[in-house]
Design a protein around this motif. Structure first.
Motif, mmCIF file in Angstrom:
data_model
loop_
_atom_site.group_PDB
_atom_site.id
_atom_site.type_symbol
_atom_site.label_atom_id
_atom_site.label_comp_id
_atom_site.label_asym_id
_atom_site.label_seq_id
_atom_site.Cartn_x
_atom_site.Cartn_y
_atom_site.Cartn_z
ATOM 1 N N UNK A 37 0.788 -1.227 -0.141
ATOM 2 C CA UNK A 37 -0.065 -0.064 -0.028
ATOM 3 C C UNK A 37 0.928 1.462 -0.164
ATOM 4 N N UNK A 38 0.092 2.323 -0.717
ATOM 5 C CA UNK A 38 1.113 3.892 -0.754
ATOM 6 C C UNK A 38 1.496 4.247 0.658
ATOM 7 N N UNK A 39 0.415 4.071 1.641
ATOM 8 C CA UNK A 39 0.578 4.748 3.052
ATOM 9 C C UNK A 39 1.446 3.986 3.725
ATOM 10 N N UNK A 40 2.657 4.754 4.271
ATOM 11 C CA UNK A 40 3.803 3.684 5.078
ATOM 12 C C UNK A 40 3.045 3.372 6.214
ATOM 13 N N UNK A 41 1.917 3.908 6.699
ATOM 14 C CA UNK A 41 1.392 3.507 8.071
ATOM 15 C C UNK A 41 0.752 2.147 8.105
ATOM 16 N N UNK A 42 0.373 1.534 6.708
ATOM 17 C CA UNK A 42 -0.392 0.399 6.591
ATOM 18 C C UNK A 42 0.710 -0.711 6.323
ATOM 19 N N UNK A 43 2.040 -0.417 6.284
ATOM 20 C CA UNK A 43 2.796 -1.448 5.897
ATOM 21 C C UNK A 43 3.038 -2.722 7.024
ATOM 22 N N UNK A 44 2.896 -2.359 8.187
ATOM 23 C CA UNK A 44 2.862 -3.460 9.269
ATOM 24 C C UNK A 44 1.888 -4.585 9.033
ATOM 25 N N UNK A 45 0.741 -4.095 8.763
ATOM 26 C CA UNK A 45 -0.396 -4.752 8.518
ATOM 27 C C UNK A 45 -0.258 -5.688 7.470
ATOM 28 N N UNK A 46 0.066 -5.322 6.234
ATOM 29 C CA UNK A 46 0.421 -5.857 5.183
ATOM 30 C C UNK A 46 1.711 -6.865 5.118
ATOM 31 N N UNK A 47 2.565 -6.522 5.843
ATOM 32 C CA UNK A 47 3.894 -7.242 5.730
ATOM 33 C C UNK A 47 3.831 -8.529 6.711
ATOM 34 N N UNK A 48 2.925 -8.518 7.956
ATOM 35 C CA UNK A 48 2.873 -9.678 8.923
ATOM 36 C C UNK A 48 1.838 -10.558 8.101
ATOM 37 N N UNK A 49 2.224 -11.597 7.378
ATOM 38 C CA UNK A 49 1.311 -12.515 6.982
ATOM 39 C C UNK A 49 0.938 -13.773 7.764
ATOM 40 N N UNK A 50 -0.163 -13.863 8.062
ATOM 41 C CA UNK A 50 -0.837 -14.840 8.879
ATOM 42 C C UNK A 50 -1.881 -15.624 8.239
ATOM 43 N N UNK A 51 -1.579 -16.781 7.705
ATOM 44 C CA UNK A 51 -2.579 -17.828 6.880
ATOM 45 C C UNK A 51 -2.868 -18.914 7.949
ATOM 46 N N UNK A 52 -4.222 -19.279 8.280
ATOM 47 C CA UNK A 52 -4.462 -20.160 9.425
ATOM 48 C C UNK A 52 -5.129 -21.218 8.733
ATOM 49 N N UNK A 53 -4.974 -22.613 8.535
ATOM 50 C CA UNK A 53 -5.561 -23.701 8.280
ATOM 51 C C UNK A 53 -6.090 -23.471 6.752
#
Lengths: 87, 182
Positions: free
Chosen positions: B115-131
């Motif tokens: 995403x363009x806004x640097x404040x949204x990078x935390x959410x997008x970079x921590x990938x968590x796929x479950x089951x």
């Protein structure tokens, strides 16, 4: 017998001729403006982490210097060279 | 500098040269100052639908294959790769085994765009796929998947705005297939 020029052609001739002193000034000035704007905006966009700021400001400064230095506005025509009288 | 077109030409070419050097600096500051590497953790929960498929209508009954499907969980920390030069990440899971020949198969892929806004990078970079279920089943033409040791590899393909497209492997997890078809 000189033909009357059209509007576009006379406008082009008017904006074409520029003083020698102001040509020397413009040759240095546009480079200074674009380099200063690019350095400052690169550092600012490095902190904010967005490359769009840098690109848009460099293009904006180039359009500004095109509008200011490319056509020969009246203030670039002040220091005309002194020609010798016709003999 | 003696005519309108000459001045216009010089200014336009000078801006394109500065934009080219700025892009080069952009690429250098983004990639070559990276110290950490991204990491991933993959756990396989179960193997389901492990079949031997006998396709009698292909090739006179000579084409048969093994097929397996999995359920997995993936956690990935992709923060070091998320710079201002990144456009998209292509993450895929590769399966490698040493049956009659060395074979690889891609079973899951995902596109992660920045995403363009640097404040949204935390959410997008921590990938968590479950089951999750895999997207493409693991197929083996030589029907040798029973009791096979298999490695799951997590790969990342980095697509920048300026620069080359590179691939890197961020995790390797061995696994043993079950002995019986289910």
């Amino acid at each position: 017998m000189k033909r009357k020029d059209t509007l576009w052609k006379s406008a082009y001739i008017y904006f074409n001729e520029m003083d020698y002193e102001s040509q020397k000034f413009a040759r240095i000035a546009y480079k200074v403006i674009i380099i200063l704007v690019s350095i400052i905006s690169f550092i600012i966009s490095l902190f904010l982490q967005r490359f769009q700021i840098c690109v848009y400001s460099v293009i904006g400064s180039s359009i500004f210097s095109i509008l200011l230095f490319a056509p020969a506005w009246p203030w670039w025509k002040r220091k005309q060279p002194k020609w010798q009288p016709v003999k | 500098m003696y005519s309108l077109t000459a001045r216009f030409n010089q200014i336009v070419f000078f801006t394109s040269c500065t934009l080219a050097t700025l892009s080069l600096l952009n690429q250098l500051t983004a990639w070559y100052l990276m110290n950490e590497q991204p990491s991933a953790n993959l756990t396989i929960h179960s193997t389901e639908k492990f079949h031997f498929i006998k396709a009698n209508h292909y090739n006179g009954g000579k084409t048969n294959w093994d097929q397996a499907s999995f359920r997995f969980s993936l956690e990935a920390d992709l923060k070091p790769v998320f710079t201002w030069n990144l456009k998209q990440l292509f993450l895929f899971i590769n399966v490698r085994y040493n049956a009659p020949q060395t074979s690889e198969c891609v079973i899951y892929d995902k596109i992660i765009s920045r995403p363009d806004d640097p404040s949204e990078w935390e959410k997008a970079s921590n990938l968590a796929l479950k089951n999750q279920r895999i997207e493409y089943p693991l197929k083996d033409s030589y029907a040798s998947l029973k009791n096979q040791t298999v490695t799951f590899e997590v790969w990342i393909e980095v697509m920048p705005y300026v620069g080359f497209i590179t691939k890197q492997r961020i995790g390797e997890f061995p696994y043993k297939m079950p002995e019986v078809y289910s």
